[in-house]
Design an enzyme around this catalytic site. Sequence first.
Site, PDB file in Angstrom:
ATOM      1  N   GLY A  31     107.340  82.259  16.349  1.00  0.00           N
ATOM      2  CA  GLY A  31     108.327  82.487  15.298  1.00  0.00           C
ATOM      3  C   GLY A  31     108.159  83.846  14.654  1.00  0.00           C
ATOM      4  O   GLY A  31     107.563  84.750  15.249  1.00  0.00           O
ATOM      5  N   HIS A  37     110.939  90.195  20.224  1.00  0.00           N
ATOM      6  CA  HIS A  37     111.187  88.865  20.793  1.00  0.00           C
ATOM      7  C   HIS A  37     112.599  88.805  21.366  1.00  0.00           C
ATOM      8  O   HIS A  37     112.826  88.217  22.422  1.00  0.00           O
ATOM      9  CB  HIS A  37     111.062  87.783  19.709  1.00  0.00           C
ATOM     10  CG  HIS A  37     109.691  87.638  19.135  1.00  0.00           C
ATOM     11  ND1 HIS A  37     109.370  88.037  17.864  1.00  0.00           N
ATOM     12  CD2 HIS A  37     108.553  87.137  19.664  1.00  0.00           C
ATOM     13  CE1 HIS A  37     108.098  87.774  17.626  1.00  0.00           C
ATOM     14  NE2 HIS A  37     107.566  87.236  18.704  1.00  0.00           N
ATOM     15  N   GLY A 147     105.417  89.566  26.089  1.00  0.00           N
ATOM     16  CA  GLY A 147     105.471  90.992  25.773  1.00  0.00           C
ATOM     17  C   GLY A 147     104.200  91.707  26.199  1.00  0.00           C
ATOM     18  O   GLY A 147     103.103  91.136  26.143  1.00  0.00           O
ATOM     19  N   SER A 185     105.824  93.927  15.556  1.00  0.00           N
ATOM     20  CA  SER A 185     104.882  92.815  15.483  1.00  0.00           C
ATOM     21  C   SER A 185     105.285  91.948  14.300  1.00  0.00           C
ATOM     22  O   SER A 185     105.732  92.465  13.275  1.00  0.00           O
ATOM     23  CB  SER A 185     103.470  93.366  15.250  1.00  0.00           C
ATOM     24  OG  SER A 185     102.615  92.337  14.809  1.00  0.00           O
TER      25      SER A 185
END
Length: 281
Positions: A31, A37, A147, A185
């Site tokens: 999340g 993402h 990633g 991040s």
Amino acid sequence: MKIVRTIKDLQNELTPLKIEGKKIGLVPTMGALHVGHASLVERSVKNNDVTVVSDFVNPTQFNDKNDLKKYPRTLEADCALLEKCGADFLFAPPVEEMYPEQDTRTFSFAPLDTVMEGAFRAGHFNGVCQIVSKLFYAVAPDRAYFGEKDFQQLVIVRAMTKKLKLNIEIVGCPIVRESDGLALSSRNKLLSAEDRKIALNISRILFKSSNFAKSHTVEETRKMVEENIAVTAGLQLQYFQIVDGYTLQEIKKWSDASYVVGCITVFCGVVRLIDNVKYKE
Ligand code: PAF
């Protein structure tokens, strides 16, 4: 996009799609989603018929309970971003669903998991392998997306997938950076405005080292990065290693490996940030 909370409900949704021959992409996340993402989800949407995104802050990979408590949780905003990216399912289970009892399995991929993050975060990769393997068994995707920012994690997940003989293609996706270079991040959300400016030096120094490496030895390049971090007020280096991108072991000469990556972990204030740069691939 459907939100699913249990493995059973998820499998009830996916089984008929698999019978129809649909290809399933999985994007495991904790999340606090950002554009990095989104790039994984978009890639999965493009290359698969169905994309499942898991959103689960996995307690077993946190060796520091305070870090787990502080980890940003932004489910509502995550849903909005995933809708925009075209994800089909958001799998957001409660902790009891993934860990109805303690997971006593241990994973060891030495020497991949004993260096760098593995050396500084005891049990971290064991926890990552516990949850990722559970997600792989629950979803049984054709492809899974990770990633390259968590470079060591990607290498270990590949090793785990191979060891468990799972027929899942592990797709590594490039680091996504802010326009000024800071690697995206979820932890960036924890940086104060002042620390955010300081953190920018991490990618600056890595990019500078990439150029420097062309005319200097491995040792000189490593020292240059260490020294540049050391003179930047507000940054504290945990490690910087120049490693073979397949074995994750430190190299001495550029000719020691065909794939060479510099991996760094730095504290910016209290926030622990990681990044990496490819010197050779
Ligand atoms: O990279 C992450 O966000 C996590 O380590 C992962 C792969 C979702 C497992 O919890």
